[in-house]
Scaffold this active site. Structure first.
Site, PDB file in Angstrom:
ATOM      1  CG  PHE A 112      -0.508   0.477   2.170  1.00 13.87           C
ATOM      2  CD1 PHE A 112      -0.055   0.262   3.097  1.00 13.87           C
ATOM      3  CD2 PHE A 112      -0.733   2.146   2.638  1.00 13.87           C
ATOM      4  CE1 PHE A 112       0.496   1.199   4.668  1.00 13.87           C
ATOM      5  CE2 PHE A 112      -0.858   3.546   3.623  1.00 13.87           C
ATOM      6  CZ  PHE A 112       0.246   2.337   4.913  1.00 13.87           C
ATOM      7  CE  LYS A 113       4.503   1.895   4.070  1.00 10.39           C
ATOM      8  NZ  LYS A 113       4.087   0.864   5.348  1.00 10.39           N
TER       9      LYS A 113
END
Ligand SMILES: *Cc1c(COP(=O)(O)O)cnc(C)c1O
Length: 500
Positions: A112-113
């Site tokens: 998700f970064k």
């Protein structure tokens, strides 16, 4: 819209200034001076928009010094051009009645970064132009795995920036290491540090705080900055997907406009869930933001008792991106929950620094409890959850998402709350393939095999393709082989920048 510091010692800055600086000079974090609010009509209007259009619409509320066209082009670069393998960018998948998964891992690094680190570099270069900053920005990253790769991908060949990533030689998974050492790009370097993550992190912090070193850099036309979630430019992109998930559920008639939803967030540094808090404060109908932790359950204890105590054992778990005892974005939440009492926030963080512990007042605790139920899950339960959910629904969870799933289950069981629940999924199961495969097929099912055979085996088992970027690692050239001692990190930075 102006930005101010959680420690209250900084005059108000524009968004561009806050993003370019990264961290406030008084040691605090930048926060919006007022949180914008939206009405039901605004939220309803998002339903017919693409993810990119939703992003531009929401970013505009916070980044008022950016032109709409600038934001559009930043967003197009981040989420367009096939950068995300799913055209929805952050799709919502229905798993059961009232249970949904928000998949945030369709970006280039499968975690998700990417949602934030694809956009931050574009917001930053735009900010530098706006404020007339000429110096080159040097981004130093200490990483335990996910942030390093996402920062490399995000900043690859971005003008006026250089990136140096330091990862612990023995502390990252095989896939994570390969992702970093095969990284292409003219403006970046990757180093293995002999030591653990703390050694790498301490080395980077020491460089940030060394004023002599910083002036030497400045004399040569360089300035340091951070790609960690302390930068406002990393937080604001995350607000978008809370709104987007809600709009998707309205579109698919799973909820009616105005209905409440709950989000469950696997939490480490409190960046992801804090973006959900901003969405709620803005007016998105979120009832609860459920904070899910692994055995490093410092946040669960804090949200139950009001005592934040980092003096405890540190566990290395199957959900390593949540292995953290100092959750830096909590400072922003404290600032908002005390109604901008910067002095009080400063006192608590000073206590954390000196004694490792602080306690908030009962009134503040009650306010937090109202919004943030919390729970934690150990490795054994994580593995069981991955197996159980796959067996029942045919859906494979990565270990971080499995923690959230199990905490959500426990919360529903204890409270009887039947509000539609969105589980925020932060990594592809392929990124943590060994844990997932052993949860599904039994430990030892792959003991003799290389990482790539495990990817294939998992792919067959869960009947999903290996993300192309992970599969391609097998045949990529190794580009970064430098190893350094932690005490040599400043020299390494200077050598890389060709400073004598
Ligand atoms: C970074 C990360 C988290 C934790 O997110 P925070 O914003 O630090 O709370 C959870 N899961 C994965 C896979 C991550 O990479």
């Amino acid at each position: 819209m102006y930005f101010t510091s959680t420690r209250g010692q900084v005059e108000k800055l524009t968004a561009a200034q806050a993003i370019a600086r990264g961290i406030a000079p008084d040691g605090g974090l930048f926060v919006p001076a007022a949180i914008p609010s939206v009405d039901e009509q605004f939220i309803a209007g998002l339903s017919s928009l693409s993810y990119q259009e939703r992003a531009t619409t929401i970013l505009q509320l916070f980044l008022t010094d950016y032109m709409k066209d600038e934001l559009k082009s930043c967003v197009a670069g981040a989420y367009g051009n096939g950068k995300f393998s799913d055209p929805a960018v952050a799709p919502v998948v229905k798993i059961d009645k009232g249970v949904f998964v928000l998949e945030l891992w369709h970006g280039p690094t499968s975690a998700f970064k990417d949602m934030a680190l694809q956009l931050l570099p574009r917001l930053l270069t735009c900010a530098l132009k706006k404020i007339g900053e000429q110096t080159e920005i040097v981004i130093l990253v200490a990483t335990s795995g996910d942030t390093g790769k996402a920062a490399l991908e995000g900043f690859k060949d971005v003008e006026q920036t250089k990136v140096m990533v330091f990862y612990p030689e023995e502390g990252v998974s095989r896939i994570q290491r390969l992702q970093m050492v095969t990284q292409e790009g003219k403006n970046l370097k990757v180093f293995a540090v002999q030591g653990n993550f703390d050694d790498a992190q301490t080395g980077v912090k020491r460089i940030f705080n060394d004023s002599t070193f910083n002036s030497e850099l400045a004399a040569n036309g360089f300035k340091l900055s951070s790609a960690n979630s302390i930068n406002w430019g990393r937080l604001v992109p995350q607000i978008v997907y809370y709104f987007s998930a809600y709009a998707d559920l309205v579109n698919s008639q799973q909820i009616a406009q105005g209905d409440n939803v709950n989000f469950v967030v696997p939490t480490g540094n409190f960046g992801n869930i804090l973006a959900g808090f901003y969405a709620k404060q803005m007016g998105l109908p979120i009832k609860k933001l459920i904070c899910a932790s692994n055995s490093n359950n410092v946040l669960t204890d804090f949200l139950m008792t009001g005592v934040y105590n980092r003096n405890r054992r540190f566990y290395k778990t199957y959900s390593p991106s949540m292995d953290i005892l100092i959750s830096s974005n909590l400072e922003r939440l404290l600032y908002h929950v005390t109604e901008q009492d910067a002095k009080q926030v400063g006192r608590w963080l000073e206590e954390l620094n000196t004694t490792g512990e602080y306690k908030i007042g009962d009134n503040h605790l009650a306010a937090l409890k109202e919004v943030f139920p919390a729970g934690w899950v150990d490795d054994a339960q994580t593995t069981v959850t991955i197996g159980r959910v796959f067996k029942k629904y045919g859906y494979a969870l990565d270990p971080h998402t499995a923690v959230a799933w199990q905490v959500a289950d426990a919360y529903r069981g204890q409270t009887g709350d039947t509000t539609p629940t969105i589980i925020v999924s932060t990594a592809s199961p392929f990124k943590f393939n060994e844990t997932v495969l052993s949860a599904l097929a039994g430990a030892g099912s792959f003991a003799e095999q290389s990482g790539f055979a495990v990817l294939q085996q998992l792919s067959q088992l869960i009947n999903k393709p290996v993300p192309p970027a992970l599969a391609a690692l097998e045949h990529k050239a190794i580009r970064h082989t430098m190893v350094c001692q932690k005490q040599d990190m400043p020299t390494v930075v200077k050598t890389t920048l060709q400073i004598k």
